[in-house]
Design an enzyme around this catalytic site. Structure first.
Site, PDB file in Angstrom:
ATOM      1  N   GLY A  11     -22.342 -23.310  63.090  1.00  0.00           N
ATOM      2  CA  GLY A  11     -23.371 -22.377  63.489  1.00  0.00           C
ATOM      3  C   GLY A  11     -23.273 -21.093  62.918  1.00  0.00           C
ATOM      4  N   ARG A  25     -14.201  -7.789  49.221  1.00  0.00           N
ATOM      5  CA  ARG A  25     -13.938  -6.546  48.899  1.00  0.00           C
ATOM      6  C   ARG A  25     -12.167  -6.134  48.998  1.00  0.00           C
ATOM      7  NH1 ARG A  25     -19.238  -2.577  49.646  1.00  0.00           N
ATOM      8  NH2 ARG A  25     -20.304  -3.535  48.199  1.00  0.00           N
ATOM      9  N   ARG A  72     -23.782 -28.210  58.599  1.00  0.00           N
ATOM     10  CA  ARG A  72     -22.726 -29.144  59.323  1.00  0.00           C
ATOM     11  C   ARG A  72     -22.536 -30.321  58.288  1.00  0.00           C
ATOM     12  NH1 ARG A  72     -22.363 -26.481  64.558  1.00  0.00           N
ATOM     13  NH2 ARG A  72     -24.106 -25.591  65.309  1.00  0.00           N
ATOM     14  N   ASP A 103     -14.703 -23.984  66.012  1.00  0.00           N
ATOM     15  CA  ASP A 103     -13.610 -24.941  66.108  1.00  0.00           C
ATOM     16  C   ASP A 103     -13.757 -26.087  65.290  1.00  0.00           C
ATOM     17  OD1 ASP A 103     -15.690 -25.449  67.970  1.00  0.00           O
ATOM     18  OD2 ASP A 103     -14.447 -26.202  69.545  1.00  0.00           O
ATOM     19  N   THR A 126     -18.193 -17.421  65.497  1.00  0.00           N
ATOM     20  CA  THR A 126     -19.239 -18.303  66.491  1.00  0.00           C
ATOM     21  C   THR A 126     -19.604 -17.279  67.574  1.00  0.00           C
ATOM     22  OG1 THR A 126     -19.481 -20.161  68.027  1.00  0.00           O
ATOM     23  CG2 THR A 126     -17.191 -19.458  67.650  1.00  0.00           C
ATOM     24  N   ILE A 127     -21.011 -17.625  67.931  1.00  0.00           N
ATOM     25  CA  ILE A 127     -21.381 -16.847  69.130  1.00  0.00           C
ATOM     26  C   ILE A 127     -20.768 -17.372  70.550  1.00  0.00           C
ATOM     27  CG2 ILE A 127     -23.739 -16.117  68.259  1.00  0.00           C
ATOM     28  CD1 ILE A 127     -24.932 -18.202  69.940  1.00  0.00           C
ATOM     29  N   ASP A 128     -20.228 -18.547  70.431  1.00  0.00           N
ATOM     30  CA  ASP A 128     -19.804 -19.092  71.813  1.00  0.00           C
ATOM     31  C   ASP A 128     -18.478 -18.389  72.504  1.00  0.00           C
ATOM     32  OD1 ASP A 128     -21.917 -20.696  71.622  1.00  0.00           O
ATOM     33  OD2 ASP A 128     -20.497 -22.717  71.274  1.00  0.00           O
ATOM     34  N   ASP A 130     -15.378 -19.324  72.190  1.00  0.00           N
ATOM     35  CA  ASP A 130     -14.601 -20.127  72.804  1.00  0.00           C
ATOM     36  C   ASP A 130     -13.401 -20.589  71.916  1.00  0.00           C
ATOM     37  OD1 ASP A 130     -16.213 -21.385  70.691  1.00  0.00           O
ATOM     38  OD2 ASP A 130     -16.533 -23.304  71.785  1.00  0.00           O
ATOM     39  N   ARG A 163     -40.892 -14.502  91.592  1.00  0.00           N
ATOM     40  CA  ARG A 163     -40.404 -15.883  90.786  1.00  0.00           C
ATOM     41  C   ARG A 163     -39.109 -16.136  90.505  1.00  0.00           C
ATOM     42  NH1 ARG A 163     -44.937 -15.931  85.878  1.00  0.00           N
ATOM     43  NH2 ARG A 163     -46.712 -16.859  87.344  1.00  0.00           N
ATOM     44  N   MET A 170     -26.861 -20.077  75.398  1.00  0.00           N
ATOM     45  CA  MET A 170     -26.419 -20.760  74.583  1.00  0.00           C
ATOM     46  C   MET A 170     -25.006 -20.987  75.028  1.00  0.00           C
ATOM     47  SD  MET A 170     -27.448 -20.942  70.483  1.00  0.00           S
ATOM     48  CE  MET A 170     -28.942 -21.862  69.761  1.00  0.00           C
ATOM     49  N   GLY A 171     -24.111 -22.049  74.562  1.00  0.00           N
ATOM     50  CA  GLY A 171     -22.712 -22.131  75.083  1.00  0.00           C
ATOM     51  C   GLY A 171     -22.434 -23.734  75.107  1.00  0.00           C
ATOM     52  N   ARG A 172     -22.279 -24.297  74.019  1.00  0.00           N
ATOM     53  CA  ARG A 172     -22.111 -26.003  74.207  1.00  0.00           C
ATOM     54  C   ARG A 172     -21.205 -26.462  74.952  1.00  0.00           C
ATOM     55  NH1 ARG A 172     -21.602 -27.804  67.927  1.00  0.00           N
ATOM     56  NH2 ARG A 172     -19.821 -26.366  68.518  1.00  0.00           N
ATOM     57  N   HIS A 251     -32.217 -20.063  69.817  1.00  0.00           N
ATOM     58  CA  HIS A 251     -31.678 -19.543  68.532  1.00  0.00           C
ATOM     59  C   HIS A 251     -31.894 -18.008  68.540  1.00  0.00           C
ATOM     60  CE1 HIS A 251     -31.100 -23.599  67.668  1.00  0.00           C
ATOM     61  NE2 HIS A 251     -30.265 -23.193  66.983  1.00  0.00           N
ATOM     62  N   ILE A 252     -32.746 -17.255  69.370  1.00  0.00           N
ATOM     63  CA  ILE A 252     -32.722 -15.849  68.897  1.00  0.00           C
ATOM     64  C   ILE A 252     -31.443 -15.144  69.258  1.00  0.00           C
ATOM     65  CG2 ILE A 252     -35.244 -15.684  69.653  1.00  0.00           C
ATOM     66  CD1 ILE A 252     -34.407 -14.384  72.533  1.00  0.00           C
ATOM     67  N   ARG A 254     -28.731 -16.101  68.412  1.00  0.00           N
ATOM     68  CA  ARG A 254     -27.925 -16.311  67.015  1.00  0.00           C
ATOM     69  C   ARG A 254     -28.220 -15.271  65.845  1.00  0.00           C
ATOM     70  NH1 ARG A 254     -26.397 -22.254  66.364  1.00  0.00           N
ATOM     71  NH2 ARG A 254     -26.995 -22.250  64.313  1.00  0.00           N
TER      72      ARG A 254
HETATM   73  N1  LIG Z   1     -12.503 -33.843  62.469  1.00  0.00           N
HETATM   74  C1  LIG Z   1     -13.049 -33.152  61.332  1.00  0.00           C
HETATM   75  N2  LIG Z   1     -12.543 -33.558  60.030  1.00  0.00           N
HETATM   76  C2  LIG Z   1     -13.289 -33.022  58.894  1.00  0.00           C
HETATM   77  N3  LIG Z   1     -14.223 -31.969  59.126  1.00  0.00           N
HETATM   78  C3  LIG Z   1     -14.640 -31.689  60.110  1.00  0.00           C
HETATM   79  C4  LIG Z   1     -14.197 -32.305  61.674  1.00  0.00           C
HETATM   80  N4  LIG Z   1     -14.621 -31.728  62.363  1.00  0.00           N
HETATM   81  C5  LIG Z   1     -15.724 -30.785  62.178  1.00  0.00           C
HETATM   82  N5  LIG Z   1     -15.562 -30.680  60.588  1.00  0.00           N
HETATM   83  C6  LIG Z   1     -16.428 -29.885  59.860  1.00  0.00           C
HETATM   84  O1  LIG Z   1     -16.714 -28.532  60.146  1.00  0.00           O
HETATM   85  C7  LIG Z   1     -17.987 -28.541  60.285  1.00  0.00           C
HETATM   86  C8  LIG Z   1     -18.325 -27.431  61.088  1.00  0.00           C
HETATM   87  O2  LIG Z   1     -18.258 -27.939  62.514  1.00  0.00           O
HETATM   88  P1  LIG Z   1     -19.117 -27.652  63.754  1.00  0.00           P
HETATM   89  O3  LIG Z   1     -20.561 -28.327  63.168  1.00  0.00           O
HETATM   90  O4  LIG Z   1     -18.453 -28.178  64.914  1.00  0.00           O
HETATM   91  O5  LIG Z   1     -19.315 -26.027  63.930  1.00  0.00           O
HETATM   92  P2  LIG Z   1     -18.306 -25.017  64.430  1.00  0.00           P
HETATM   93  O6  LIG Z   1     -17.148 -24.676  63.540  1.00  0.00           O
HETATM   94  O7  LIG Z   1     -17.549 -25.624  65.635  1.00  0.00           O
HETATM   95  O8  LIG Z   1     -19.155 -23.707  64.686  1.00  0.00           O
HETATM   96  P3  LIG Z   1     -19.975 -23.672  66.213  1.00  0.00           P
HETATM   97  O9  LIG Z   1     -19.043 -23.236  67.185  1.00  0.00           O
HETATM   98  O10 LIG Z   1     -20.709 -22.451  65.609  1.00  0.00           O
HETATM   99  O11 LIG Z   1     -20.950 -24.598  66.189  1.00  0.00           O
HETATM  100  C9  LIG Z   1     -18.473 -29.813  60.350  1.00  0.00           C
HETATM  101  O12 LIG Z   1     -20.160 -29.992  59.959  1.00  0.00           O
HETATM  102  C10 LIG Z   1     -17.768 -30.604  59.543  1.00  0.00           C
HETATM  103  O13 LIG Z   1     -17.966 -30.669  58.133  1.00  0.00           O
HETATM  104  O1  LIG Z   2     -28.327 -24.601  65.537  1.00  0.00           O
HETATM  105  P1  LIG Z   2     -27.532 -25.953  65.935  1.00  0.00           P
HETATM  106  O2  LIG Z   2     -27.007 -26.632  64.801  1.00  0.00           O
HETATM  107  O3  LIG Z   2     -28.700 -26.612  66.902  1.00  0.00           O
HETATM  108  O4  LIG Z   2     -26.495 -25.722  66.983  1.00  0.00           O
HETATM  109  C1  LIG Z   2     -26.522 -25.076  68.245  1.00  0.00           C
HETATM  110  C2  LIG Z   2     -25.109 -24.785  68.832  1.00  0.00           C
HETATM  111  O5  LIG Z   2     -24.659 -23.849  68.153  1.00  0.00           O
HETATM  112  C3  LIG Z   2     -24.080 -22.675  68.671  1.00  0.00           C
HETATM  113  O6  LIG Z   2     -24.977 -21.683  68.685  1.00  0.00           O
HETATM  114  C4  LIG Z   2     -22.769 -22.280  68.432  1.00  0.00           C
HETATM  115  O7  LIG Z   2     -21.876 -23.212  68.591  1.00  0.00           O
HETATM  116  C5  LIG Z   2     -24.221 -23.473  70.277  1.00  0.00           C
HETATM  117  O8  LIG Z   2     -24.101 -22.369  71.296  1.00  0.00           O
HETATM  118  C6  LIG Z   2     -25.311 -24.483  70.372  1.00  0.00           C
HETATM  119  O9  LIG Z   2     -25.113 -25.134  71.255  1.00  0.00           O
END
Ligand SMILES: Nc1ncnc2c1ncn2[C@@H]1O[C@H](COP(=O)(O)OP(=O)(O)OP(=O)(O)O)[C@@H](O)[C@H]1O
Ligand SMILES: O=P(O)(O)OC[C@H]1O[C@](O)(CO)[C@@H](O)[C@@H]1O
Length: 321
Positions: A11, A25, A72, A103, A126-128, A130, A163, A170-172, A251-252, A254
């Site tokens: 994300g 830079r 992704r 992560d 990441t905005i989360d 986490d 109300r 957000m926060g998966r 998504h606002i 993000r």
């Molecule tokens: N086990 C894995 N092996 C290889 N590549 C991976 C694996 N897990 C994740 N990736 C790669 O990392 C990319 C990013 O991971 P993911 O979509 O979970 O987002 P993220 O980095 O956790 O960011 P966000 O927390 O914002 O969602 C995946 O689309 C994939 O290409």
């Molecule tokens: O934009 P996408 O791919 O739907 O992902 C949404 C997810 O990404 C995040 O914004 C960041 O991990 C989460 O909070 C949310 O669940």
């Protein structure tokens, strides 16, 4: 080391551009050639990689999103996809990588690093919030403030019409955005995946003589999203005079211009990543803990769950009285 490459993956988050700018830079400052990989691992596999100049990152620090775009990638999860990516890096003579993402991005970077040994340092984008190994992630502060601004505005209508609003943030898998925007916005209740949600307590608080309420729900709450939770509460409360509403911020959170904190954090982590690579750091993330730049192995960043602060959890109980 003469050539490095930077990419954003997962994300997008506000402050990623400040981080890219800093990587480019800092690299140039240290005498390196810096390449930008478009669309994360997807672009690495397709060879969508270009040399960046200092001017390539002009006028971006204030912009949300990521000039390198993000994706992704399913193909990177396969050994064949990763081999293609490696071959493209070898063709260009790239000897080090900076991976900006969450992560999942670091899980991919760890696997890639173990398979091919190319030196890699991550930046927490990441905005989360986490990610273990940094007090804050790049984009979290902006997202919280966007959510807070929305909550303040929703409260106007909540109060005017008596109300009960369920506001989904957000926060998966994590409740950081929910807990900080909830405390900041004076929410009556905050529901996060890290704690068991007590529906009876929610219902009890709504029966008290309080005309309007704001309940902040992290999208990853174990009971479900805001719509599901609203229905559960409605069924329990059995009071037709109560007016329930659900607002999903989506998504606002993000987008938009990053806050100063996110720009500075992005810049700092980016500088740390390049300097780390040059100093021999690899397979780790450049983060900031207690205002110091630190390197944490990817295995710890992805293997450990960053807990919510106990003070924040206490405040939820105390402030709603
Ligand atoms: N086990 C894995 N092996 C290889 N590549 C991976 C694996 N897990 C994740 N990736 C790669 O990392 C990319 C990013 O991971 P993911 O979509 O979970 O987002 P993220 O980095 O956790 O960011 P966000 O927390 O914002 O969602 C995946 O689309 C994939 O290409
Ligand atoms: O934009 P996408 O791919 O739907 O992902 C949404 C997810 O990404 C995040 O914004 C960041 O991990 C989460 O909070 C949310 O669940």
């Amino acid at each position: 080391m003469k050539k490095i490459a930077v990419f954003t993956s997962g994300g997008d988050s506000p402050g990623m551009n400040a981080c890219i700018r800093s990587v480019v830079r800092t690299g140039i400052y240290e005498g390196l050639e810096v390449y930008g990989i478009n669309r994360g691992y997807e672009g690495m596999i397709e060879g969508d990689i270009k040399l960046m100049k200092s001017s390539s990152v002009s006028n971006i620090v204030q912009r949300g999103g990521t000039i390198l775009k993000s994706a992704r990638s399913m193909e990177f999860k396969t050994p064949e996809g990763r081999k293609k990516a490696y071959d493209n890096l070898v063709t260009l003579g790239i000897e080090g990588l900076v991976a900006i993402g969450g992560d999942g991005t670091f899980t991919g970077a760890k696997v890639f690093h173990e398979e091919f040994g190319i030196p890699t340092v991550g930046c927490p984008g990441t905005i989360d919030n986490d990610i273990y190994g940094t007090d804050y992630t790049i984009g979290f502060d902006t997202a919280v403030n966007t959510a807070l601004d929305a909550i303040d505005k929703i409260r106007d209508t909540a109060a005017a019409h008596d109300r009960i609003f369920f506001v989904e943030v957000m926060g998966r898998d994590a409740g950081f955005i929910a807990i900080e925007s909830g405390i900041g916005g004076g929410a009556e209740f905050v529901m996060v995946p890290e704690t068991q949600t007590d529906l009876n307590a929610v219902v009890k608080s709504l029966r008290e003589p309080k005309a309007s309420s704001i309940i902040v729900v992290a999208e990853g709450d174990e009971l479900g999203n805001a719509e599901v939770i609203m229905q559960l509460v409605k069924e329990k409360i059995k009071d037709d005079t109560k007016d329930f509403k659900v607002t999903t911020l989506g998504h606002i959170q993000r987008g938009g211009a990053p806050t100063a904190r996110d720009r500075v954090l992005g810049a700092r982590c980016g500088m740390g990543a390049v300097r780390g690579l040059l100093a021999g750091e690899t397979g780790c993330m450049s983060g900031v803990i207690n205002n110091e730049l630190v390197y944490t192995p990817f295995s710890e960043c992805i293997g450990q769950h960053k807990p919510l602060h106990p003070d924040h959890l206490s405040l939820l109980d105390i402030l709603r009285i």
